[in-house]
Design an enzyme around this catalytic site. Sequence first.
Site, PDB file in Angstrom:
ATOM      1  N   ARG A  33       0.898  -1.331  -0.034  1.00 45.28           N
ATOM      2  CA  ARG A  33      -0.126  -0.249   0.190  1.00 45.28           C
ATOM      3  C   ARG A  33       0.861   1.216   0.152  1.00 45.28           C
ATOM      4  NH1 ARG A  33      -4.695  -1.995   4.204  1.00 45.28           N
ATOM      5  NH2 ARG A  33      -5.891  -3.201   2.468  1.00 45.28           N
ATOM      6  N   GLU A  45      -1.769  -9.667  -4.604  1.00 44.46           N
ATOM      7  CA  GLU A  45      -2.982 -10.304  -5.130  1.00 44.46           C
ATOM      8  C   GLU A  45      -2.867 -11.723  -5.266  1.00 44.46           C
ATOM      9  OE1 GLU A  45      -5.818  -9.203  -4.582  1.00 44.46           O
ATOM     10  OE2 GLU A  45      -5.397  -7.139  -4.161  1.00 44.46           O
ATOM     11  N   GLN A  50      -6.444 -17.060  -1.345  1.00 44.23           N
ATOM     12  CA  GLN A  50      -6.442 -18.306  -0.341  1.00 44.23           C
ATOM     13  C   GLN A  50      -5.406 -18.316   0.690  1.00 44.23           C
ATOM     14  OE1 GLN A  50      -9.208 -21.069  -0.945  1.00 44.23           O
ATOM     15  NE2 GLN A  50      -9.604 -19.057  -1.471  1.00 44.23           N
ATOM     16  N   THR A  51      -4.990 -17.077   1.080  1.00 40.94           N
ATOM     17  CA  THR A  51      -3.880 -16.980   2.108  1.00 40.94           C
ATOM     18  C   THR A  51      -4.211 -15.843   2.980  1.00 40.94           C
ATOM     19  OG1 THR A  51      -2.319 -17.879   0.391  1.00 40.94           O
ATOM     20  CG2 THR A  51      -1.410 -16.591   2.266  1.00 40.94           C
ATOM     21  N   LEU A  88       4.370 -21.450   1.050  1.00 39.83           N
ATOM     22  CA  LEU A  88       3.122 -20.571   0.908  1.00 39.83           C
ATOM     23  C   LEU A  88       1.888 -21.601   0.137  1.00 39.83           C
ATOM     24  CD1 LEU A  88       3.054 -17.118  -0.698  1.00 39.83           C
ATOM     25  CD2 LEU A  88       2.252 -17.763   1.454  1.00 39.83           C
ATOM     26  N   GLY A  89       2.271 -22.675  -0.219  1.00 39.83           N
ATOM     27  CA  GLY A  89       1.081 -23.529  -1.040  1.00 39.83           C
ATOM     28  C   GLY A  89       0.792 -23.045  -2.188  1.00 39.83           C
ATOM     29  N   TYR A  90      -0.145 -23.902  -2.888  1.00 44.39           N
ATOM     30  CA  TYR A  90      -0.612 -23.664  -4.110  1.00 44.39           C
ATOM     31  C   TYR A  90       0.246 -23.057  -5.105  1.00 44.39           C
ATOM     32  CZ  TYR A  90      -5.363 -24.295  -2.154  1.00 44.39           C
ATOM     33  OH  TYR A  90      -6.492 -24.787  -1.942  1.00 44.39           O
ATOM     34  N   TYR A 128     -11.173 -12.510 -10.140  1.00 42.53           N
ATOM     35  CA  TYR A 128     -10.867 -11.661  -8.953  1.00 42.53           C
ATOM     36  C   TYR A 128      -9.802 -10.829  -9.200  1.00 42.53           C
ATOM     37  CZ  TYR A 128      -9.017  -9.929  -4.793  1.00 42.53           C
ATOM     38  OH  TYR A 128      -8.454  -9.129  -3.968  1.00 42.53           O
ATOM     39  N   ASP A 146     -14.374 -11.305  -3.330  1.00 45.29           N
ATOM     40  CA  ASP A 146     -13.901 -12.334  -2.841  1.00 45.29           C
ATOM     41  C   ASP A 146     -14.458 -12.917  -1.582  1.00 45.29           C
ATOM     42  OD1 ASP A 146     -13.518 -10.638  -0.857  1.00 45.29           O
ATOM     43  OD2 ASP A 146     -11.540 -10.959  -0.204  1.00 45.29           O
ATOM     44  N   CYS A 200     -16.588  -7.965  10.068  1.00 48.27           N
ATOM     45  CA  CYS A 200     -17.682  -8.657   9.552  1.00 48.27           C
ATOM     46  C   CYS A 200     -17.241 -10.266   9.441  1.00 48.27           C
ATOM     47  CB  CYS A 200     -18.335  -8.414   8.219  1.00 48.27           C
ATOM     48  SG  CYS A 200     -20.063  -9.074   7.773  1.00 48.27           S
ATOM     49  N   CYS A 210     -20.125  -2.655  14.548  1.00 46.09           N
ATOM     50  CA  CYS A 210     -20.171  -2.500  13.310  1.00 46.09           C
ATOM     51  C   CYS A 210     -20.840  -1.227  12.770  1.00 46.09           C
ATOM     52  CB  CYS A 210     -21.110  -3.830  12.742  1.00 46.09           C
ATOM     53  SG  CYS A 210     -20.919  -3.798  10.835  1.00 46.09           S
TER      54      CYS A 210
END
Length: 374
Positions: A33, A45, A50-51, A88-90, A128, A146, A200, A210
Amino acid sequence: MPSMPPNGTASETLIADALLDWFSRHKRDLPWRMTYSPYHVWISEIMLQQTQMERGVEYFKRWIARFPDVDSLAQAPQDEVLKLWEGLGYYSRARNLHKAARMVVELHGGTLPPSMEALLALPGIGPYTARAIASIAFRQDVCVVDANVERLVSRLYNIGQPVKSRQAQKEIGEYGQRLLPSGHAREFNQALMEFGSLVCTPRNPSCPQCALAHWCRAREAGVQEERPVVAKAPSPVYLTMATGILIHDGHILTQKRLAEDVWGNLWEFPGGVVEEGETPQEAVIREYMEETRLIVNHPEPIASFKHSFTRFRVTLHAFVVTLLSSPEELDLQAAQEHRWASWSEIMKLAFPAGHRKLVRHLDNDPKFRAKVHT
DNA sequence: AACTCGTGGCG
DNA sequence: TCGCCAAGAGT
């Protein structure tokens, strides 16, 4: 300053403003950022698919330090790319990212293209991620959907259909687009996702605090805990596996997995699933014969490790084995390449998490290290 | 359209 | 402990 969404009703404007206001006060300080360069946004991204965000931060910093731009990534050998992704996987994410970087150099002069079509044509970039890059890096007015947005919107509008159903996906996308204040997609999309992950939340959402509670139809109906509606996950499959460390002349046998398999192009020690009626020791000897045509025996237990991958829960039994046949008889049956590696080489290769746990264990075992060339 | 691909954290 | 979950994509 209030912002007007396209086609926005009054309450949609209020919701969007509440989200933007919340984000301006609570957004986390994250390395991607800083400049919002398209390359940084892209890498973050892909890494965050999935992380958990917290896990992604350290990987992102190391990645940018080593591959500061598209060109450096495109020029890197794949082994090094996978090493930075280790844990990290995948791993198809890393392989596709690497491939896409080379395509960006070839097709777009080394600069990520801004159009959704061109983004979607790159491997690893789906609906996405194309929207995330288009909005966060290039400020285009497209909303992202997402898991956070699915949860937030399905509560806000009390969507009772399964979130993954076609109908629900369509509704969520439409609601998201209606809420999006034009010109603010970069902040708004991040606000949606961060609000979803911090307020949320899947369990015990912070409804009393909220900022959107006033408009939340699920809360009004008292069903916020039942939203979103998700299919029950299939129960995990329990496996016992065995692997063997074979030392010859102070070097350890490692093999590179096939590209299309699980952990494609990562390195491992030979081994496999312990079959019914078989001991882990017997399995190691059998797997060595099946995978390498080498005869090994005298498996000495090192340790056992619990780990999991996809739908499997694994207990991995590790052994040191002794070579009986000649190393010349090595004939790989389930791998693309082998290497007799020194310990420093082992540390540079990318291993699946279970085998990396084993390596870390052995790294702290002086008796074992004494047998292996540094 | 359903399956497959990893991993670690959390309640 | 164990089921659930995560800034999804490819096939």
